[in-house]
Design a protein around this motif. Structure first.
Motif, PDB file in Angstrom:
ATOM      1  N   LYS A  61     -11.906   5.447   3.087  1.00 45.08           N
ATOM      2  CA  LYS A  61     -11.027   5.314   1.910  1.00 45.08           C
ATOM      3  C   LYS A  61      -9.580   5.660   2.238  1.00 45.08           C
ATOM      4  N   ARG A  62      -9.374   6.747   2.967  1.00 47.82           N
ATOM      5  CA  ARG A  62      -8.000   7.204   3.239  1.00 47.82           C
ATOM      6  C   ARG A  62      -7.248   6.196   4.107  1.00 47.82           C
ATOM      7  N   ALA A  63      -7.902   5.680   5.129  1.00 45.96           N
ATOM      8  CA  ALA A  63      -7.253   4.710   6.015  1.00 45.96           C
ATOM      9  C   ALA A  63      -6.960   3.411   5.271  1.00 45.96           C
ATOM     10  N   VAL A  64      -7.913   2.942   4.478  1.00 44.01           N
ATOM     11  CA  VAL A  64      -7.726   1.695   3.732  1.00 44.01           C
ATOM     12  C   VAL A  64      -6.591   1.836   2.726  1.00 44.01           C
ATOM     13  N   LEU A  65      -6.586   2.943   1.988  1.00 42.91           N
ATOM     14  CA  LEU A  65      -5.544   3.168   0.982  1.00 42.91           C
ATOM     15  C   LEU A  65      -4.168   3.268   1.640  1.00 42.91           C
ATOM     16  N   THR A  66      -4.086   3.988   2.756  1.00 45.63           N
ATOM     17  CA  THR A  66      -2.819   4.104   3.484  1.00 45.63           C
ATOM     18  C   THR A  66      -2.332   2.734   3.926  1.00 45.63           C
ATOM     19  N   GLY A  67      -3.237   1.947   4.474  1.00 47.38           N
ATOM     20  CA  GLY A  67      -2.868   0.612   4.933  1.00 47.38           C
ATOM     21  C   GLY A  67      -2.367  -0.274   3.810  1.00 47.38           C
ATOM     22  N   LEU A  68      -3.036  -0.220   2.668  1.00 53.10           N
ATOM     23  CA  LEU A  68      -2.637  -1.049   1.532  1.00 53.10           C
ATOM     24  C   LEU A  68      -1.275  -0.627   0.988  1.00 53.10           C
ATOM     25  N   VAL A  69      -1.036   0.687   0.919  1.00 52.01           N
ATOM     26  CA  VAL A  69       0.264   1.179   0.451  1.00 52.01           C
ATOM     27  C   VAL A  69       1.378   0.725   1.390  1.00 52.01           C
TER      28      VAL A  69
END
Length: 303
Positions: A61-69
């Protein structure tokens, strides 16, 4: 097969672009084919995904959210900043911001594989950014350049639903219920996507053949800076947040490589052929830069 075919993409795109520049009359009548070509690309992407790809988002979740931001902040903001610094006119600025506001490109998954990155994370990010972009792309464009030109937010949103959401969803559903059948054509999907993208680039170059002498060099610089900033900030922002090297590589590639085919289609449909020039050049350049970076990181992994 996927990797081998993708390696030829920059060369095919370059051949198509040069041919269109020299013989624009061969392709200008095909303007109406750009959106159908993009639908084919999105459907092909959907056919390579399954529900597990979306489930993977909950594992990282953290990596995906960071990437999307980073995807929907670094790329559109840097596009606007570069356009202003280089003094680009309104049409080219629109094109730059649009290519910066779309989702990550499907080629990023292959580049990630070549770079020894986290392919599962790459696929998950591409899928989620593509779906999120249906709403975020017109919203970001409205916020950044809404004062420059009237942005048809509702019409653009509806187009993205038709061009992106429906084909991708249809592909995922078909793959889920007819996996064995899809497996038989899976090897042909990368080739179909690449040929469709090359054809779209070729048509865009043909439509703007008489403009390239005027804007070519400055747009080359703008696209080079835009892509470079996306790759660099995608990597170093993740490093600062404590992610490991493999995740940083993956997010860097996802941020730096854009769905320029979609940006091209939106420019043609809602603005002008000239505004599509940045995305046409981006289509060629980001695959070249991605291949170079992947080669460097792959060799690094072997040392």
């Amino acid at each position: 097969m996927l990797v081998n075919v993708n390696r030829f993409f920059p060369l095919l795109a370059l051949i198509g672009a040069v041919t269109a520049y020299l013989m624009p009359s061969w392709f200008t009548e095909l303007k109406s084919a750009i959106v159908p070509l993009l639908v084919i690309i999105m459907l092909s992407m959907g056919l390579t995904l399954d529900l597990q790809n979306f489930a993977n988002a909950f594992k990282q979740k953290r990596a995906v959210l960071t990437g999307l931001v980073l995807q929907f902040s670094v790329m559109p903001l840097s596009a606007l900043l570069i356009s202003q610094l280089l003094g680009l006119d309104r049409e080219l600025t629109i094109g730059m911001v649009l290519v910066g506001s779309v989702a990550g490109g499907t080629a990023s998954n292959v580049v990630c594989y070549l770079a020894k990155g986290d392919v599962a994370l790459s696929i998950t990010m591409t899928a989620l950014s593509t779906l999120a972009g249906v709403v975020l792309t017109p919203l970001i464009i409205k916020l950044l350049i809404g004062e420059m030109i009237d942005i048809p937010f509702a019409d653009m949103l509806l187009s993205l639903v038709k061009i992106v959401l429906f084909p991708v969803s249809a592909g995922v559903i078909i793959n889920h219920f007819f996996k064995s059948l899809v497996a038989k054509v899976a090897l042909a999907l990368p080739l179909i996507s690449i040929l469709a993208i090359v054809m779209a680039i070729t048509i865009i170059v043909a439509l703007n053949a008489n403009q390239f002498d005027k804007v070519g060099p400055i747009i080359l610089l703008a696209v080079f800076l835009h892509n470079g900033l996306g790759l660099a900030l995608g990597y170093f922002c993740c490093r600062l947040l404590g992610f490991n090297h493999t995740v940083c590589k993956t997010i860097s590639i996802e941020v730096g490589l854009q769905n320029s085919g979609l940006a091209t289609a939106l420019c043609i449909k809602f603005f002008s052929p000239i505004s599509a020039i940045p995305s046409a050049i981006f289509s060629i350049w980001h695959n070249l830069s991605g291949a170079i970076l992947a080669g460097y990181w792959a060799r690094e992994a072997q040392d």
